[in-house]
Design a protein around this motif. Sequence first.
Motif, short mmCIF file in Angstrom:
data_model
loop_
_atom_site.label_atom_id
_atom_site.label_comp_id
_atom_site.label_asym_id
_atom_site.label_seq_id
_atom_site.Cartn_x
_atom_site.Cartn_y
_atom_site.Cartn_z
N GLY A 13 -2.21 -6.21 12.29
CA GLY A 13 -1.33 -5.03 12.01
C GLY A 13 -0.42 -5.64 11.01
N VAL A 14 -0.49 -6.45 10.36
CA VAL A 14 0.36 -6.95 9.32
C VAL A 14 -0.05 -6.76 7.99
CG1 VAL A 14 1.66 -8.81 8.26
CG2 VAL A 14 1.62 -8.42 11.00
N LEU A 15 0.58 -6.07 7.04
CA LEU A 15 0.13 -5.78 5.55
C LEU A 15 1.11 -6.77 4.63
CD1 LEU A 15 -0.25 -2.04 5.62
CD2 LEU A 15 -2.17 -3.70 5.67
N SER A 16 0.48 -7.42 3.76
CA SER A 16 1.29 -8.16 2.83
C SER A 16 1.26 -7.89 1.63
CB SER A 16 0.73 -9.49 2.99
OG SER A 16 1.47 -10.35 1.72
N GLN A 17 2.42 -7.76 0.96
CA GLN A 17 2.60 -7.29 -0.55
C GLN A 17 1.77 -8.25 -1.44
OE1 GLN A 17 6.75 -7.27 -1.82
NE2 GLN A 17 6.23 -6.30 -3.77
N ASP A 18 1.55 -9.62 -1.08
CA ASP A 18 0.91 -10.37 -1.84
C ASP A 18 -0.58 -9.94 -1.95
OD1 ASP A 18 1.40 -12.71 -3.29
OD2 ASP A 18 -0.08 -13.70 -2.04
N ASP A 19 -1.16 -9.10 -0.96
CA ASP A 19 -2.44 -8.81 -1.20
C ASP A 19 -2.88 -7.33 -1.49
OD1 ASP A 19 -3.18 -11.02 0.41
OD2 ASP A 19 -2.75 -9.95 2.29
N GLY A 24 -1.23 -3.78 -4.33
CA GLY A 24 -0.30 -3.08 -4.93
C GLY A 24 0.57 -2.42 -3.97
N LYS A 25 1.64 -1.86 -4.82
CA LYS A 25 2.89 -1.11 -3.71
C LYS A 25 2.03 -0.14 -3.45
CE LYS A 25 7.32 0.84 -3.91
NZ LYS A 25 8.47 1.02 -4.74
N ARG A 26 1.48 0.94 -4.24
CA ARG A 26 0.83 2.01 -3.66
C ARG A 26 -0.34 2.00 -2.64
NH1 ARG A 26 -1.68 6.31 -8.33
NH2 ARG A 26 0.36 6.13 -8.79
N GLU A 27 -0.96 1.26 -2.95
CA GLU A 27 -1.97 0.81 -1.93
C GLU A 27 -1.50 0.30 -0.50
OE1 GLU A 27 -6.45 -1.73 -1.10
OE2 GLU A 27 -5.36 -1.70 -2.92
N LEU A 28 -0.39 -0.54 -0.64
CA LEU A 28 0.14 -1.06 0.47
C LEU A 28 0.71 -0.15 1.37
CD1 LEU A 28 1.26 -3.95 1.50
CD2 LEU A 28 3.27 -3.22 0.61
N LEU A 29 1.58 0.82 0.84
CA LEU A 29 2.05 2.07 1.65
C LEU A 29 1.04 2.88 2.16
CD1 LEU A 29 5.09 2.88 -0.81
CD2 LEU A 29 4.96 1.32 0.99
N ASP A 30 -0.01 3.21 1.22
CA ASP A 30 -0.98 4.12 1.65
C ASP A 30 -1.84 3.39 3.13
OD1 ASP A 30 -0.77 5.87 -0.29
OD2 ASP A 30 -2.25 4.95 -1.55
N ILE A 70 4.88 -4.28 7.24
CA ILE A 70 4.72 -4.78 5.92
C ILE A 70 5.58 -6.06 5.87
CG2 ILE A 70 5.29 -4.09 3.69
CD1 ILE A 70 4.81 -1.18 4.20
N PHE A 71 5.20 -6.84 5.28
CA PHE A 71 5.73 -8.06 4.68
C PHE A 71 6.02 -8.03 3.25
CE2 PHE A 71 5.06 -11.79 7.68
CZ PHE A 71 5.30 -11.08 8.81
N GLY A 72 7.14 -8.15 2.66
CA GLY A 72 7.47 -7.98 1.30
C GLY A 72 8.51 -8.60 0.93
N LEU A 73 8.52 -8.60 -0.56
CA LEU A 73 9.76 -9.25 -1.17
C LEU A 73 10.56 -8.24 -1.67
CD1 LEU A 73 7.06 -11.49 -3.46
CD2 LEU A 73 8.58 -12.23 -1.35
N ALA A 74 11.54 -8.79 -2.64
CA ALA A 74 12.71 -8.01 -3.22
C ALA A 74 12.55 -6.66 -3.77
CB ALA A 74 13.60 -9.00 -3.90
#
Length: 775
Positions: free
Chosen positions: A534-540, A542-548, A562-566
């Motif tokens: 159930g965890v989505l990483s910003q490292d995996d 892009g922003k659009r796909e992550l949010l989708d 969501i695990f993300g950076l600044a």
Amino acid sequence: MNQQRQDAWGMLEALEKGLKGFSSRNEQRAMISSGVMALNADSDEKIAVIEAGTGTGKSIGYLVPSIAAAIKDKKKLIISTGTVALQHQLWSRDIPALLEANNLSLKVALAKGRSRYACSLKLRHISAGGPASAAAKRMAERYVGGAWKGDLDEWSSTLDQQTRQEVTETGPGCLRRKCPNFAECAAFNARGEAAAADIVVSNHALTLLSLSSPQGGPIGIKPEESIVVFDEAHHIDSVLKDSQSIDLNINAQTRWAEQAATKIALMFESAGSNRAAQEIKGLRAWDGLIDQMRLLGERVQSLKYQSTGDAHIHRFRNSKAPDHITAALKQASGSASAIAVTLDRLIEQHQSKIDSAPVIASQLRSALERIYTLGGSTESLSKAVEENSPKALWVEKTASREGDGYSIKQKPLDVSKKMQGILWDKVHASIVTSATITALGEFDDFSRRVGLADRKDVIYKRVGSPFDYQRQGEINLLPMNAEPQGKAAREFEEEVIRRLPEQFRQTRSALVLFTSRGMMLRALKAIPPELRKGVLSQDDFGKRELLDRHKLAINSGQYSTIFGLASLAEGLDLPGKYLEHVVITKLQFGSPEDPVFQAHSEYLECHNRNPFAELSLPDASTKLVQAVGRLIRTVDDIGRVTIMDKRITTKRYGKQLLKALPPLKVVSTNDPVDLSRFGVQCEDRSQLAEPCPAGEAVTPLANAKPAPQSQAWQPFSDELPFTPASRKAGGARKTAGKANALDAPPSILDEPAVTPCESGSGRQSGDLMAPPSIF
């Protein structure tokens, strides 16, 4: 003044009557009042700096007074934003609605950079059989067939970087008016519309470029005849700094120089200009340029580098490079200039032959511009050591398959005088707004950065949010054992990683923010397998796909974190069920490894100013406000922000940081999130039970307890006092000389053996201090 105010209120009233579902808010009206005051031609003020909280309705808050003033004073209105999405919202929805409701027929144009449009010459060339990918060929086919006009933002699918490069021409290869397809060029047609429009919706980079250009630049701005509105204004100085930065990739430029003479000669031969080809081949300056670029590479290779994650850095103290590097730069500049003069002359002499082959003409002009750019970059870098303006100058070494690469980089630290010269001293009037303009509750830092600190013609206004923060959420200062600095740093990271699952497993949607990619990846690796799915990483993604993916999971009744950076702490809009918990693992101060941060700290220290108070703390405050602001986006949002960095309670500056935050209830508890306290009921998800279906009431969390009232903090008001007259000269607090001010040493210097300041100014080498404990 009264007439202009009546015009503005009349415009707002017409919008309320004409736009179904719209009603103004008190905060919005306060913003309009401040705008009216600044835009009134008879007023002593002409600039309004307005911090408007989330939910204020900023676009109508500045459109109403600025359109009313533009009509009354017969001025052009420029609306400048930070994102393409906001540009399109203003151009396609907000401005048309306001104009229609008031029966106004003003011309409105959308102005974007050339990278947002396809090149008509390239598309025609691809359509005629030129080599291209399948995606680029589809675009060319639709363009030639008239089904698409060339605006990339209107293309039906997402484009990868390679396809974008195939169909765009953003550099010197653009032939402009000499292009045979100029009449159908989408980019220049858009700019023509902007020049003739009453209202132009632009972006910060294009607006500042136009203001810097003597002839009004790409969108034809005449500052004295314009009202300029900056939305998302907290980045405008950074945008200007980026535009004035230099990045000289020594390896890439050397390889290009080694091959350029032959390629340019072939271009002339293909155009039927053999004499020009022979002159290019025999030009001695090519050998000189190649030798000097190679020598420059050897000399920077011998420097000492410090590891900074993916790269290695050597920063020049006080922006002063050694003489042997400066000499190589000057010699390379001289050779590049000699080549450019010759190439420019040959293109002019053989123009009739060259222009008959548009693709070759584009390539030759691209080569000419590259030579000019190389000469200008090397000259600017060589002169950097002679100029007194504050800047960062460094070399970055990166590893690749071809070996180590070296880039000399320069970035200005202060553009306040530049902004005064191109904007504030000339513009008819301006509104400057954002949700995060103040730092630590004051405008000092922003006004200093953008050149407004000493002006008497500025109105400052903080407009609160209409949200009921006390009812909608809370900030939990999670009791932690370790602090994230010094010897305890590893213990802190281990504690964060160990305690993270308990923070996000109780809510269906969460955002966990990290200050470094390394820590994020280590935390991700340690997540229990039953939670990891159930965890989505910003490292995996892009922003659009992550949010989708996140929204899809929530809509499907699953949980998602969501695990993300600044970068996710700003501009992320996940209202309602899409975000119920924000976890901030660590306060984000400037990185001591960043050469720009190091140079800025050094510069302030050399002028007896406190880098922590003027640079680190305001920046950390802004970033914390932005991160906390991800939680409450609408009047119906609820949830918790958890801060895992105990410095916010143990350091004296912690109370300043808290006071600047939205006035959520502040608590300190180890209890899990209990959304039932906000009127939401859901079952215990500690065993991965499915989240509550929409509309169904289920048993509240069995083990949840209200936060002990004895541990609750007194909430802060979001209307903080600010008196411009209380600012010191330059907009900064007088903190110099306080070595222990705000619990932190004031500087970060990377070479303690070298005196950081010019003789007779600032601290001397014996005063150098270790990196501050805040990091």
